[in-house]
Design a protein around this motif. Structure first.
Motif, PDB file in Angstrom:
ATOM      1  N   LEU A 633       0.836  -1.220   0.000  1.00  0.00           N
ATOM      2  CA  LEU A 633       0.000   0.000   0.000  1.00  0.00           C
ATOM      3  C   LEU A 633       0.868   1.267   0.000  1.00  0.00           C
ATOM      4  O   LEU A 633       0.566   2.253  -0.643  1.00  0.00           O
ATOM      5  CB  LEU A 633      -0.951  -0.008   1.209  1.00  0.00           C
ATOM      6  N   ARG A 634       2.012   1.178   0.761  1.00  0.00           N
ATOM      7  CA  ARG A 634       2.931   2.332   0.812  1.00  0.00           C
ATOM      8  C   ARG A 634       3.516   2.623  -0.594  1.00  0.00           C
ATOM      9  O   ARG A 634       3.632   3.762  -1.012  1.00  0.00           O
ATOM     10  CB  ARG A 634       4.054   2.019   1.811  1.00  0.00           C
ATOM     11  N   ILE A 635       3.798   1.455  -1.294  1.00  0.00           N
ATOM     12  CA  ILE A 635       4.346   1.627  -2.651  1.00  0.00           C
ATOM     13  C   ILE A 635       3.301   2.290  -3.546  1.00  0.00           C
ATOM     14  O   ILE A 635       3.614   3.257  -4.288  1.00  0.00           O
ATOM     15  CB  ILE A 635       4.789   0.261  -3.253  1.00  0.00           C
ATOM     16  N   ILE A 636       2.054   1.764  -3.434  1.00  0.00           N
ATOM     17  CA  ILE A 636       0.986   2.342  -4.277  1.00  0.00           C
ATOM     18  C   ILE A 636       0.822   3.833  -3.968  1.00  0.00           C
ATOM     19  O   ILE A 636       0.759   4.662  -4.851  1.00  0.00           O
ATOM     20  CB  ILE A 636      -0.347   1.580  -4.063  1.00  0.00           C
ATOM     21  N   TYR A 637       0.903   4.164  -2.669  1.00  0.00           N
ATOM     22  CA  TYR A 637       0.744   5.559  -2.275  1.00  0.00           C
ATOM     23  C   TYR A 637       1.903   6.433  -2.838  1.00  0.00           C
ATOM     24  O   TYR A 637       1.691   7.495  -3.400  1.00  0.00           O
ATOM     25  CB  TYR A 637       0.673   5.655  -0.746  1.00  0.00           C
ATOM     26  N   GLY A 638       3.113   5.864  -2.648  1.00  0.00           N
ATOM     27  CA  GLY A 638       4.325   6.605  -3.104  1.00  0.00           C
ATOM     28  C   GLY A 638       4.296   6.845  -4.584  1.00  0.00           C
ATOM     29  O   GLY A 638       4.602   7.947  -5.067  1.00  0.00           O
ATOM     30  N   ALA A 680       6.562  13.817   1.425  1.00  0.00           N
ATOM     31  CA  ALA A 680       6.032  13.404   0.128  1.00  0.00           C
ATOM     32  C   ALA A 680       7.022  12.525  -0.626  1.00  0.00           C
ATOM     33  O   ALA A 680       6.621  11.682  -1.439  1.00  0.00           O
ATOM     34  CB  ALA A 680       5.693  14.639  -0.697  1.00  0.00           C
ATOM     35  N   ILE A 681       8.295  12.693  -0.348  1.00  0.00           N
ATOM     36  CA  ILE A 681       9.298  11.961  -1.136  1.00  0.00           C
ATOM     37  C   ILE A 681       9.828  10.739  -0.376  1.00  0.00           C
ATOM     38  O   ILE A 681      10.676  10.010  -0.870  1.00  0.00           O
ATOM     39  CB  ILE A 681      10.444  12.915  -1.545  1.00  0.00           C
ATOM     40  N   GLU A 682       9.282  10.544   0.816  1.00  0.00           N
ATOM     41  CA  GLU A 682       9.746   9.467   1.703  1.00  0.00           C
ATOM     42  C   GLU A 682       9.836   8.124   0.974  1.00  0.00           C
ATOM     43  O   GLU A 682      10.841   7.415   1.079  1.00  0.00           O
ATOM     44  CB  GLU A 682       8.764   9.356   2.882  1.00  0.00           C
ATOM     45  N   TYR A 683       8.801   7.826   0.212  1.00  0.00           N
ATOM     46  CA  TYR A 683       8.744   6.529  -0.471  1.00  0.00           C
ATOM     47  C   TYR A 683       9.932   6.373  -1.431  1.00  0.00           C
ATOM     48  O   TYR A 683      10.610   5.347  -1.438  1.00  0.00           O
ATOM     49  CB  TYR A 683       7.412   6.423  -1.219  1.00  0.00           C
ATOM     50  N   GLU A 684      10.200   7.446  -2.217  1.00  0.00           N
ATOM     51  CA  GLU A 684      11.298   7.367  -3.202  1.00  0.00           C
ATOM     52  C   GLU A 684      12.648   7.237  -2.506  1.00  0.00           C
ATOM     53  O   GLU A 684      13.541   6.540  -2.966  1.00  0.00           O
ATOM     54  CB  GLU A 684      11.278   8.606  -4.105  1.00  0.00           C
ATOM     55  N   VAL A 685      12.781   7.948  -1.354  1.00  0.00           N
ATOM     56  CA  VAL A 685      14.056   7.882  -0.605  1.00  0.00           C
ATOM     57  C   VAL A 685      14.306   6.433  -0.196  1.00  0.00           C
ATOM     58  O   VAL A 685      15.416   5.918  -0.344  1.00  0.00           O
ATOM     59  CB  VAL A 685      14.025   8.813   0.630  1.00  0.00           C
ATOM     60  N   LYS A 686      13.227   5.818   0.283  1.00  0.00           N
ATOM     61  CA  LYS A 686      13.349   4.424   0.713  1.00  0.00           C
ATOM     62  C   LYS A 686      13.692   3.539  -0.458  1.00  0.00           C
ATOM     63  O   LYS A 686      14.524   2.635  -0.354  1.00  0.00           O
ATOM     64  CB  LYS A 686      12.041   3.967   1.362  1.00  0.00           C
TER      65      LYS A 686
END
Ligand code: ADP
Length: 824
Positions: A633-638, A680-686
């Motif tokens: 879900l986090r990926i979909i959100y990111g 907002a960019i947390e997902y990409e950083v990860k």
């Protein structure tokens, strides 16, 4: 020069023989015996009018009646002249005079008829001038009847003057020849003038050309007959023969009036015909020459001779007037192609001939005046001195010519050599590659060729003339022009200064006043395309009274026409270049469009693919652990976050392009914006396993900014830092205050940017074309948007980068309060 025809060669031979005879006759003129007193007409016999040489006639007094010359009774003055002609110079003559009621016989001594060489010199100079004009006409134009007649007219005229009566010793063959030639030539002048009047400018009589030789033969016969009867008079000294001859001679003189009067009449009546301007000018000059040259001779010499058997003024004075004839014909040849004679004559030659004529006129006038005061002998005394001066002057002539040529070419290029000046200017104009260069070349080359204070070029605009280029003193930048002058220039008219006093017309006076006000002497219009006034070339003279020469105006006209051609060409070139550039721009735009479409669809597809893949997994697989579910879900959100950022970028770009992007400025704490961006960019950083270090100075002042726009800028920079770095890289975000500005730094340890690209990356659609950028993908919009946002906040953005080391983007914002505004 075309080869001479048989007839021309024959005429030239006759001319040469006549000339030789004229020269051969010179001693006879000097030896001509004269009586030592002036003779006037009395009732039955002539009278002694005035004693010339008292030592040669001791007993005679003024007022005595002359009864007899030796044994011959004399009745009219010419008779004494004829009787003296056949006697040797200085011989003694027994004459019988009547004083009161008593007659007495005494001896008189014959003295020189011409007291000095004055008459001879003047007749030779004038006669030769006229004679050679005739030879010149024959050499240049022998096809036309009028030209042939002019030749004979001039040659006979010159001959009559040169072969004037001299000593006539009985039985000498030269005497026979010279007297008959004189009669033939004298009559020939008048008759050929009449034929000239009938044949120029148009032949008025049919078959005149065929009749002319016969008329000339008749002239020769009459002249020959008169010559013979004159000689008979001289030889016999018989009274009845003398009377008959005198009657004939008076008839002969009267016929001269008739013929020349006829010639004048026909020439004058031609002026009433439908003639061209050129023909009118030719006739004017012919009449001018004949009027000044011949009329004084007819009025003060021949007419009194017929009426009173006496001349009013010495013949020399009227002979000098004859010089007007060759001068006027020369002007008509040179300026108006009289008899279709096209004379391309060098300026220096004209100068030389004119200077020579002026010197001759000057010398003769001085000598004549001196001899009028000091007696005729003075002429001979100073003549040799004057001749010496003339020879000296002629010897210096080559030096003078060289000096004149040098002065002309150095200081007055256009006046000295039109063609060379034109070539020089043309060459300079042709080398122009742009309009500005053409303007500069035009004023410089004109200034070089025409000596003026200033040369300026103006462009014609709707509100006056605008200065384009110039040389010399600084002119006004804008010139307002009176309507009349503007409309004259619009029609292509040249406006030039007029000589003082010649501006009688009010329009001319107005132009003169305006030019004077502007300190100009000339305005030449330069038109382009279809007679559209483009510009005006103006000339400022050194002194206002200096009037520009006609030849210089015509040179400038040609130069301006040439400038117009080049200008037309340059404008056409510019248009072609513009069209080409426009085409290129459109092509580039098309290429960009396709590139944009393909890269954007690629960019959009990537997050969509992830979203769809993880959503499907969640839907299909039932036994997905809670932890995994959360992660998916986090990926979909990111990814949807990334997608909306992308769409946001595209929409903002479209707004910017249309000029519709609006910013709402509010007081803003930088801390809040950075945290929102980081979230907002947390997902990409990860995803990139990167490490972000944030260093925000405490108690930073608020800035006036649009929160969404600023967040978008920070997000784009962070996203680039992640995209253009290897995984597990380090990113630093720093915010601090520096010299009244708020600094926001985002640095990475990624691939870096080559220094040559560091400014270009802020252009829209620009992407560095290396392998890494290609692999990463993108539309080239991110940085251009960041730049736009920073500019809207009146801030700056800079980049420091080294390939393989990393990049640092720094945004600087002023710490001021801004109101909400719409960006243009
Ligand atoms: P995009 O990233 O969509 O290609 P951008 O306008 O964001 O467009 O960036 C323009 C170009 O600048 C990129 O193609 C990339 O080559 C270069 N670039 C931008 N940021 C960085 C960075 N942090 N490190 C290295 N290269 C960068």
């Amino acid at each position: 020069m075309k080869p001479l025809g048989f007839r021309t060669v024959l005429y030239l031979c006759v001319d040469l023989i006549i000339l030789i005879l004229c020269f051969n006759h010179i001693p006879k003129i000097l030896d001509r015996p004269g009586i030592p007193f002036e003779v006037a007409q009395g009732d039955l016999h002539p009278l002694v009018a005035e004693i010339i040489d008292s030592s040669a006639c001791r007993d005679a007094k003024a007022g005595d009646t002359i009864l007899r010359w030796e044994e011959v009774e004399v009745h009219f003055p010419e008779m004494i002249e004829y009787l003296a002609d056949v006697r040797p110079l200085h011989s003694s003559i027994r004459c019988t005079f009547l004083r009161g009621d008593s007659s007495f016989t005494t001896s008189i001594r014959l003295i020189e008829f011409y007291q000095s060489s004055r008459f001879l010199v003047i007749s030779l100079i004038v006669g030769l001038c006229i004679f050679f004009v005739g030879v010149f006409v024959l050499l240049t134009q022998s096809d036309k009847l009028a030209a042939r007649v002019t030749h004979w007219m001039m040659v006979s005229f010159g001959t009559t003057i040169m072969i004037t009566w001299g000593a006539a010793p009985p039985g000498s063959w030269e005497m026979y020849i010279s007297r008959t030639i004189w009669f033939m030539a004298y009559l020939g002048v008048a008759v050929s003038f009449l034929i000239f009047g009938l044949s120029f400018p148009v032949e008025r009589v049919k078959r005149l050309a065929q009749a002319t030789p016969w008329i000339m033969i008749a002239v020769l016969c009459v002249g020959f007959f008169l010559g013979l009867s004159h000689i008979k008079v001289l030889e016999t000294a018989d009274l009845s023969t003398l009377n008959t001859f005198q009657l004939l001679f008076d008839l002969f003189h009267s016929s001269l009036f008739l013929f020349s009067g006829g010639g004048f009449y026909f020439i004058l009546s031609s002026t009433r015909q439908n003639l061209t301007m050129q023909e009118r000018k030719q006739l004017f000059w012919i009449l001018w020459g004949l009027g000044i040259g011949i009329l004084p001779y007819l009025i003060v010499h021949i007419l009194p001779q017929i009426i009173f058997s006496q001349v009013l003024v010495p013949e020399e004075y009227t002979t000098i007037c004859f010089l007007a004839v060759p001068v006027s014909f020369a002007i008509a040849f040179l300026r108006y192609q009289l008899l279709d004679i096209e004379l391309l004559i060098n300026r220096t030659i004209v100068y030389s001939i004119l200077s020579f004529i002026i010197v001759v006129i000057y010398v003769l006038t001085v000598l004549l005046t001196v001899s009028m005061v000091g007696g005729e002998k003075v002429f001979g005394k100073y003549f040799s001195f004057a001749l010496l001066m003339l020879i000296f002057g002629l010897a210096l002539h080559p030096f003078r010519r060289w000096l004149q040529g040098f002065v002309d070419e150095t200081f007055f290029a256009a006046r000295a050599n039109y063609r060379r000046a034109l070539d020089q200017i043309r060459k300079s104009l042709d080398s122009s590659l742009s309009r500005e260069e053409l303007y500069r070349h035009l004023v410089e080359s004109v200034h070089q060729c025409i000596p003026t204070n200033a040369v300026d070029l103006y462009r014609n605009t709707s509100d006056g003339w605008e200065y384009l280029a110039g040389i010399g003193m600084k002119p006004p930048d804008k010139v307002q022009v009176p309507d009349k002058i503007q409309s004259a220039l619009n029609c292509g008219m040249i406006i030039r200064g007029v000589k003082k006093g010649s501006a009688d017309l009010p329009e001319l006076r107005e132009i003169q006043e305006w030019l004077g006000l502007m300190k100009w002497s000339l305005c030449i219009p330069i038109c382009i395309g279809e007679q559209k006034l483009f510009g005006i070339l103006t000339l400022t003279p050194h002194v206002q009274t200096e009037i520009i020469q006609d030849e210089e105006v015509s040179l400038l006209e040609t130069v301006c026409a040439h400038t117009r051609d080049i200008l037309d060409r340059l404008i056409l070139q510019e248009q072609i270049l513009l069209t080409r550039q426009e085409k290129q721009r459109l092509e580039e735009l098309n290429a960009l469009k396709s590139y944009f479409v393909s890269s954007i669809s690629h960019e959009l597809r990537m997050p969509l693919t992830s979203i769809r893949m993880f959503a499907e997994t969640l839907m299909v697989q039932r036994n997905v652990s809670r932890r995994k579910q959360k992660e998916y879900l986090r990926i979909i959100y990111g990814e949807s976050e990334r997608l909306s950022r992308l769409i946001g970028n595209i929409m903002d770009f479209a707004k910017i392009e249309r000029g519709m992007r609006e910013y709402k400025f509010v007081p803003l704490s930088i801390e809040g914006v950075t945290h929102r961006a980081l979230k907002a960019i947390e997902y990409e950083v990860k995803k990139h396993k990167a490490r972000v270090r944030v260093a925000i100075q405490k108690k930073l002042p608020a800035i006036s900014a649009d929160p969404d726009a600023l967040e978008q800028a920070i997000l784009n920079l962070l996203s680039n830092a992640l995209k253009y770095s290897k995984d597990k890289s380090e990113i630093n975000l720093k915010a601090c205050k520096e010299q009244g500005h708020l600094l926001l730094e985002i640095s990475d340890t990624g691939f870096g940017i080559p220094s040559s690209e560091s400014t270009k990356i802020f252009e829209r659609f620009y992407r560095i074309s290396d392998d890494r950028s290609c692999q990463v993908g993108g539309a080239g919009l991110g940085l251009s948007l960041v730049k736009h946002i920073v500019d809207a906040h009146q801030g700056t953005i800079t980049v420091e980068s080294a390939v393989g080391v990393g990049s640092k983007f720094t945004m600087r914002f002023p710490i001021t309060t801004n109101k909400a505004r719409r960006h243009p």
